[in-house]
Design a protein around this motif. Structure first.
Motif, PDB file in Angstrom:
ATOM      1  N   LEU A   1       0.846  -1.194   0.000  1.00 55.72           N
ATOM      2  CA  LEU A   1       0.000   0.000   0.000  1.00 55.72           C
ATOM      3  C   LEU A   1       0.880   1.242   0.000  1.00 55.72           C
ATOM      4  CD1 LEU A   1      -2.817  -0.868   2.518  1.00 55.72           C
ATOM      5  CD2 LEU A   1      -3.009  -0.572   0.071  1.00 55.72           C
TER       6      LEU A   1
ATOM      7  N   CYS B   1      -5.148   4.815  -0.062  1.00 62.27           N
ATOM      8  CA  CYS B   1      -6.292   3.913  -0.163  1.00 62.27           C
ATOM      9  C   CYS B   1      -7.508   4.559   0.487  1.00 62.27           C
ATOM     10  CB  CYS B   1      -5.970   2.602   0.533  1.00 62.27           C
ATOM     11  SG  CYS B   1      -7.366   1.503   0.591  1.00 62.27           S
ATOM     12  N   VAL B   2      -8.657   4.473  -0.180  1.00 64.87           N
ATOM     13  CA  VAL B   2      -9.880   5.048   0.364  1.00 64.87           C
ATOM     14  C   VAL B   2     -10.863   3.967   0.798  1.00 64.87           C
ATOM     15  CG1 VAL B   2      -9.642   7.150  -0.988  1.00 64.87           C
ATOM     16  CG2 VAL B   2     -10.917   5.218  -1.913  1.00 64.87           C
ATOM     17  N   ALA B   3     -10.384   2.747   0.869  1.00 62.77           N
ATOM     18  CA  ALA B   3     -11.219   1.626   1.296  1.00 62.77           C
ATOM     19  C   ALA B   3     -12.441   1.443   0.422  1.00 62.77           C
ATOM     20  CB  ALA B   3     -11.613   1.779   2.766  1.00 62.77           C
ATOM     21  N   CYS B   4     -12.252   1.614  -0.889  1.00 60.29           N
ATOM     22  CA  CYS B   4     -13.402   1.479  -1.781  1.00 60.29           C
ATOM     23  C   CYS B   4     -13.738   0.028  -2.052  1.00 60.29           C
ATOM     24  CB  CYS B   4     -13.139   2.210  -3.091  1.00 60.29           C
ATOM     25  SG  CYS B   4     -11.867   1.409  -4.071  1.00 60.29           S
ATOM     26  N   ASP B   5     -12.827  -0.894  -1.700  1.00 59.92           N
ATOM     27  CA  ASP B   5     -13.106  -2.324  -1.805  1.00 59.92           C
ATOM     28  C   ASP B   5     -13.061  -2.863  -3.239  1.00 59.92           C
ATOM     29  OD1 ASP B   5     -13.294  -4.324   0.010  1.00 59.92           O
ATOM     30  OD2 ASP B   5     -15.461  -4.567  -0.187  1.00 59.92           O
ATOM     31  N   ILE B   6     -12.647  -2.035  -4.193  1.00 64.12           N
ATOM     32  CA  ILE B   6     -12.627  -2.515  -5.585  1.00 64.12           C
ATOM     33  C   ILE B   6     -11.588  -3.629  -5.754  1.00 64.12           C
ATOM     34  CG2 ILE B   6     -12.008  -1.853  -7.930  1.00 64.12           C
ATOM     35  CD1 ILE B   6     -13.329   0.819  -7.403  1.00 64.12           C
ATOM     36  N   CYS B   7     -10.411  -3.415  -5.173  1.00 61.70           N
ATOM     37  CA  CYS B   7      -9.367  -4.427  -5.348  1.00 61.70           C
ATOM     38  C   CYS B   7      -9.779  -5.740  -4.710  1.00 61.70           C
ATOM     39  CB  CYS B   7      -8.049  -3.931  -4.773  1.00 61.70           C
ATOM     40  SG  CYS B   7      -8.157  -3.430  -3.060  1.00 61.70           S
TER      41      CYS B   7
ATOM     42  N   ILE C   1     -10.898  -5.987   3.594  1.00 60.77           N
ATOM     43  CA  ILE C   1     -10.870  -4.563   3.936  1.00 60.77           C
ATOM     44  C   ILE C   1     -12.065  -4.218   4.819  1.00 60.77           C
ATOM     45  CG2 ILE C   1     -10.917  -2.220   2.994  1.00 60.77           C
ATOM     46  CD1 ILE C   1      -9.833  -3.401   0.393  1.00 60.77           C
TER      47      ILE C   1
ATOM     48  N   PHE D   1      -6.805  -3.671   6.596  1.00 60.52           N
ATOM     49  CA  PHE D   1      -6.483  -3.999   5.204  1.00 60.52           C
ATOM     50  C   PHE D   1      -5.518  -5.169   5.256  1.00 60.52           C
ATOM     51  CE2 PHE D   1      -6.542  -2.244   0.814  1.00 60.52           C
ATOM     52  CZ  PHE D   1      -5.711  -3.197   0.241  1.00 60.52           C
TER      53      PHE D   1
ATOM     54  N   CYS E   1      -7.185  -0.684  -9.008  1.00 56.38           N
ATOM     55  CA  CYS E   1      -7.335   0.420  -8.062  1.00 56.38           C
ATOM     56  C   CYS E   1      -7.441   1.761  -8.786  1.00 56.38           C
ATOM     57  CB  CYS E   1      -6.156   0.451  -7.106  1.00 56.38           C
ATOM     58  SG  CYS E   1      -6.249   1.836  -5.967  1.00 56.38           S
ATOM     59  N   PRO E   2      -8.554   2.504  -8.591  1.00 55.08           N
ATOM     60  CA  PRO E   2      -8.698   3.785  -9.280  1.00 55.08           C
ATOM     61  C   PRO E   2      -7.975   4.913  -8.553  1.00 55.08           C
ATOM     62  CG  PRO E   2     -10.788   3.065  -8.326  1.00 55.08           C
ATOM     63  CD  PRO E   2      -9.742   2.148  -7.817  1.00 55.08           C
ATOM     64  N   PHE E   3      -7.402   4.640  -7.391  1.00 58.74           N
ATOM     65  CA  PHE E   3      -6.810   5.708  -6.587  1.00 58.74           C
ATOM     66  C   PHE E   3      -5.291   5.594  -6.488  1.00 58.74           C
ATOM     67  CE2 PHE E   3     -11.155   5.106  -5.308  1.00 58.74           C
ATOM     68  CZ  PHE E   3     -11.651   6.390  -5.337  1.00 58.74           C
TER      69      PHE E   3
ATOM     70  N   ALA F   1      -3.385   3.410  -5.249  1.00 58.67           N
ATOM     71  CA  ALA F   1      -3.045   3.183  -3.855  1.00 58.67           C
ATOM     72  C   ALA F   1      -2.324   1.872  -3.621  1.00 58.67           C
ATOM     73  CB  ALA F   1      -4.313   3.203  -3.011  1.00 58.67           C
ATOM     74  N   ILE F   2      -2.435   0.935  -4.517  1.00 51.00           N
ATOM     75  CA  ILE F   2      -1.839  -0.381  -4.275  1.00 51.00           C
ATOM     76  C   ILE F   2      -0.962  -0.729  -5.473  1.00 51.00           C
ATOM     77  CG2 ILE F   2      -3.818  -1.652  -5.204  1.00 51.00           C
ATOM     78  CD1 ILE F   2      -3.393  -3.645  -2.877  1.00 51.00           C
TER      79      ILE F   2
HETATM   80  S1  SF4 Z   1      -9.002  -0.369  -4.900  1.00 52.73           S
HETATM   81 FE1  SF4 Z   1      -7.370   0.970  -4.188  1.00 52.73          FE
HETATM   82  S2  SF4 Z   1      -8.418   2.507  -2.987  1.00 52.73           S
HETATM   83 FE2  SF4 Z   1      -9.868   0.863  -3.283  1.00 52.73          FE
HETATM   84  S3  SF4 Z   1      -9.606  -0.427  -1.457  1.00 52.73           S
HETATM   85 FE3  SF4 Z   1      -8.246  -1.233  -2.998  1.00 52.73          FE
HETATM   86  S4  SF4 Z   1      -6.326  -0.237  -2.613  1.00 52.73           S
HETATM   87 FE4  SF4 Z   1      -7.840   0.928  -1.543  1.00 52.73          FE
END
Ligand code: SF4
Ligand code: SF4
Lengths: 195, 368
Positions: free
Chosen positions: A53, A64-70, A81, A98, A115-117, A119-120
């Motif tokens: 991260l 990371c915004v904890a959007c849970d997409i990953c 998450i 996480f 990940c759209p941010f 972050a990972i």
């Molecule tokens: S997709 Fe990116 S921002 Fe969203 S929870 Fe995963 S690491 Fe975090």
């Protein structure tokens, strides 16, 4: 053709390899083994192994915004998450938990792609073998955190591109905000409606 | 010290020293042969080979020994316990016994038997029994197949091997390994039998058969790992397996040593000490064995038999006649040319006779 000429030819091939292993360099037919723990090959920039991260400046400032997409995209479902909440119970834009189970992760890199941010990302670290698979291989949020400088160090090309894009987006946002402020101050004189 | 001890103590002392030397030399040779083999084959395949345990991997054999000793000893339930247990012990005995008649240097033969050569051949052929015992006692189909192959191969190769030694006995008139070495002492220690036409041929045949006798590649059909797991020692583990390995390596050492004794002049040689000459020659031959292993793929069973019965056997018979001619003919260049001519002609002829029919182009009956 005499009996045994083929055998002699073959034996000369192996003899040549045998002698070359003593007298020739790795690119002239000699031994090209790199003896790992003492010597190692230079890492390729696009080498990927286990995600980490990313944070900017300080570890509290993780992207990371904890959007849970990953977690949803991860094929073996090894990311777990839980969103963080503040005292009043409002959701925050960061994960409280996480976890990535490295015994399950298959290094596919889909989390990074999804990940759209930004972050990972996939790491270069590969010497993570441990004796305990229950505790040592389950990486928690704080174990996974690594700085943007580290990312720039191991993958300069990708990191540079991403940083440039983010800076541009930031500037655009700032400009837009400035525009909006300007627009607000000039509100009292609306344009005359066209007829 | 000799003056203080009664005669019988001296005899016992010399016996004990010989036994201790051989019992020490055999296993140590074997241990370091494994290292040599792994190193050389590794380098032939562009690898480094073992180099982690000690400098240049010199302690690797010890590590292997410890590993083998501490492994579990598994005996399959249906196996014949006595045969299964005895085979690995019995296989080491002949391998150690034949060390006794090898002349390691001037006056360095443990037992100077006047039938030394016969002793060697007789004892080393009992290896077959132990191998068959192991394969039969394991009650395993792969073991049995390996054992069968081993018996067939040993019986076939024993014949040309013994016959290829006959010219040497014919010329020297002795079965003692010491006398055979002494007979090659002319020309400042360079009058080796390999420098005669019959000697060269006999050496090649003897050496090939020797490689086949100790089941080494390319004649390693009894333990062909790609076909029958591990052949006769499939059901062995731990130290018992190590004993089979040990016997194999000691056999390859003794066969090389005997080939050096019979054809390369044994310990004869100018300048250097006799034992050094002996070990140099032996290790060159062992290196060639390892070289074979690094190069050649395994024979098919029919090819193996063809080579022994249809090619090597007639060649050895002709060679015996040539050696007889050599013995009686006057020592001139004509003798050399004639024997070389006869041998190359028969080599060429046998090769022609052995060539199977190979059509230029494959014809398919139903394919087209
Ligand atoms: S997709 Fe990116 S921002 Fe969203 S929870 Fe995963 S690491 Fe975090
Ligand atoms: S690399 Fe693949 S398997 Fe590993 S966490 Fe990311 S998406 Fe999941």
């Amino acid at each position: 053709m005499i009996f045994g000429t083929g055998i002699i030819k073959g034996m000369l091939v192996t003899l040549k390899a045998f002698l070359a292993s003593y007298f020739k360099g790795p690119h002239e037919g000699g031994i090209f083994t790199v003896e790992y723990p003492e010597k190692r090959l230079a890492e390729k920039e696009r080498f990927r192994n286990f995600p980490f991260l990313l944070y900017d400046q300080t570890p509290e400032n993780l992207r990371c915004v904890a959007c849970d997409i990953c977690a949803k995209e991860c094929p073996p479902k090894c990311i777990y998450i839980v969103r963080d909440f503040d005292k009043e119970g409002r959701p925050l834009k960061r994960p409280a938990i996480f976890d990535i189970d490295f015994t399950v992760c298959m290094n596919c890199g889909i989390c990074e792609e999804a990940c759209p941010f930004d972050a990972i990302f996939m790491d270069h670290e590969f010497e993570i073998a441990g004796p305990d698979r229950q505790n040592k291989m389950l990486y928690h949020r704080d174990d996974l955190l690594k700085s943007n400088e580290y990312f720039n160090k191991i993958r300069p090309t990708d990191a540079g591109a991403i940083d440039a894009r983010r800076r541009e987006a930031e500037e655009k946002k700032k400009a837009a905000a400035a525009q909006a402020v300007k627009a607000k101050t000039t509100q009292p004189q609306p344009e005359p409606p066209k007829t | 010290m000799a003056g203080f001890l009664p005669d019988w103590v001296l005899v016992i002392k010399s016996v004990l020293i010989s036994i201790a030397a051989i019992a020490f030399l055999g296993p140590v040779t074997m241990m370091y042969l494994t290292l040599l083999e792994r190193k050389v084959v590794g380098r032939m395949q562009n690898r480094i080979g073992p180099n982690r345990v000690g400098k240049w991997g010199l302690l690797q054999p010890l590590a292997d020994g410890v590993k083998m000793l501490t492994k579990e000893d598994i005996v399959p339930t249906p196996a014949d316990p006595i045969a299964h247990f005895l085979a690995p012990i019995l296989i080491v005995v002949p391998a150690l016994l034949v060390f006794a008649v090898i002349p390691f240097g001037r006056g360095m033969t443990a037992v100077d038997l006047n039938v030394g050569l016969l002793f060697f051949i007789a004892i080393s052929s009992t290896t077959t029994l132990a191998i068959f015992m192991a394969s039969w006692g394991s009650r395993n189909k792969f073991s049995l197949l390996g054992g069968m192959r081993s018996v067939a191969q040993m019986v076939s190769y024993e014949v040309p091997m013994v016959l290829s030694v006959v010219p040497v006995i014919l010329i020297t008139g002795s079965l003692s390994t010491n006398d055979i070495v002494l007979a090659q002492g002319g020309w400042g220690g360079l009058k080796w039998f390999i420098f005669t036409p019959w000697g060269l041929l006999a050496f090649i045949i003897f050496y090939l058969c020797g490689v086949a006798e100790c089941n080494r590649s390319p004649f390693d059909l009894p333990e062909a790992e790609s076909e029958i797991v591990a052949g006769f020692h499939t059901e062995y583990s731990g130290m018992k397996f190590a004993l089979f390995y040990m016997a194999e390596f000691m056999n390859s050492f003794t066969i090389s040593a005997l080939a050096a004794t019979l054809f390369l002049g044994g310990w004869q040689g100018p300048v250097l000490p006799s034992w050094l000459w002996f070990f140099m020659k032996t290790y060159v031959l062992i290196f060639i064995m390892i070289w074979f292993r690094g190069t050649l793929p395994r024979f098919r069973v029919d090819q193996l038999m063809n080579l022994a019965w249809k090619f090597l056997l007639p060649l050895t018979l002709i060679n015996i006649f040539v050696a007889g001619f050599w013995y009686f003919a006057p020592n001139t260049i004509v003798r050399v040319l004639m024997s070389a001519g006869v041998l190359s002609l028969s080599f060429w002829g046998l090769q022609k006779l052995n060539q199977g029919y190979a059509p230029e182009k494959r014809v398919y009956q139903f394919g087209d």
